[in-house]
Design a protein around this motif. Structure first.
Motif, PDB file in Angstrom:
ATOM      1  N   GLY A 128      -1.587   6.704 -10.021  1.00 59.35           N
ATOM      2  CA  GLY A 128      -2.760   7.264  -9.359  1.00 59.35           C
ATOM      3  C   GLY A 128      -3.694   6.240  -8.752  1.00 59.35           C
ATOM      4  O   GLY A 128      -4.724   6.587  -8.192  1.00 59.35           O
ATOM      5  N   MET A 129      -3.348   4.942  -8.850  1.00 61.47           N
ATOM      6  CA  MET A 129      -4.208   3.896  -8.310  1.00 61.47           C
ATOM      7  C   MET A 129      -4.261   3.978  -6.782  1.00 61.47           C
ATOM      8  O   MET A 129      -3.270   4.295  -6.137  1.00 61.47           O
ATOM      9  CB  MET A 129      -3.671   2.515  -8.733  1.00 61.47           C
ATOM     10  CG  MET A 129      -4.604   1.397  -8.399  1.00 61.47           C
ATOM     11  SD  MET A 129      -4.138  -0.247  -9.043  1.00 61.47           S
ATOM     12  CE  MET A 129      -2.444  -0.126  -9.464  1.00 61.47           C
ATOM     13  N   LYS A 130      -5.410   3.682  -6.229  1.00 64.96           N
ATOM     14  CA  LYS A 130      -5.590   3.694  -4.774  1.00 64.96           C
ATOM     15  C   LYS A 130      -4.696   2.622  -4.156  1.00 64.96           C
ATOM     16  O   LYS A 130      -4.657   1.486  -4.604  1.00 64.96           O
ATOM     17  CB  LYS A 130      -7.059   3.427  -4.437  1.00 64.96           C
ATOM     18  CG  LYS A 130      -7.369   3.400  -2.985  1.00 64.96           C
ATOM     19  CD  LYS A 130      -7.371   4.796  -2.413  1.00 64.96           C
ATOM     20  CE  LYS A 130      -7.800   4.741  -0.949  1.00 64.96           C
ATOM     21  NZ  LYS A 130      -7.060   5.592  -0.095  1.00 64.96           N
ATOM     22  N   CYS A 131      -3.958   3.012  -3.126  1.00 65.03           N
ATOM     23  CA  CYS A 131      -3.047   2.102  -2.434  1.00 65.03           C
ATOM     24  C   CYS A 131      -3.696   1.572  -1.155  1.00 65.03           C
ATOM     25  O   CYS A 131      -4.642   2.157  -0.630  1.00 65.03           O
ATOM     26  CB  CYS A 131      -1.759   2.835  -2.048  1.00 65.03           C
ATOM     27  SG  CYS A 131      -0.783   3.382  -3.447  1.00 65.03           S
ATOM     28  N   SER A 132      -3.128   0.496  -0.652  1.00 65.94           N
ATOM     29  CA  SER A 132      -3.568  -0.014   0.644  1.00 65.94           C
ATOM     30  C   SER A 132      -3.143   0.975   1.727  1.00 65.94           C
ATOM     31  O   SER A 132      -2.315   1.858   1.496  1.00 65.94           O
ATOM     32  CB  SER A 132      -2.940  -1.383   0.908  1.00 65.94           C
ATOM     33  OG  SER A 132      -1.545  -1.232   1.110  1.00 65.94           O
TER      34      SER A 132
END
Length: 129
Positions: free
Chosen positions: A88-92
């Motif tokens: 769920g981490m924000k991606c580039s």
């Protein structure tokens, strides 16, 4: 960090072909990969049907959501919310574009092959259905 919440109970289409259980759905394939990779607790409930009248196409989380069932189009988001430091981490922007390419183009191409190509249909998909 994985949040310890009650496991999602996910109903999925359990397609069995000549070689055993077969995944014919790109959303379910991603769900299987992510839950095993990140050790997210889910209970998989096999269904002999590809959809449910009350929910639409499977997979769908029948319980574990804060507001009831989680339909197919929101299922991966719900799983991502359980693992904010991993899946769920924000991606580039480049990574987001790549994920969108995989989900929208490759997933759709796989469905087109499985259900649209006569050779693959006769050898793989039809016997599985």
């Amino acid at each position: 960090m994985l949040r310890r919440a009650p496991p999602l109970e996910i109903s999925h289409w359990h397609a069995v072909g000549p070689l055993g259980a077969t995944v014919l759905d790109p959303v379910f394939a991603e769900l299987l990969f992510v839950t095993r990779w990140r050790h997210i607790s889910v209970n998989l409930l096999p269904s002999p049907y590809p959809s449910a009248p009350a929910f639409g196409p499977l997979p769908v989380a029948l319980s574990g959501g804060p507001k009831g069932p989680i339909l197919r189009d929101r299922l991966l988001e719900a799983v991502a919310a359980l693992d904010v430091d991993g899946y769920g981490m924000k991606c580039s922007e480049a990574d987001e574009a790549f994920c969108a390419l995989l989900r929208q183009r490759v997933g759709e191409a796989l469905k087109a092959l499985l259900f649209g190509d006569f050779g693959i249909w006769d050898e793989c998909t039809r016997p599985t259905l």
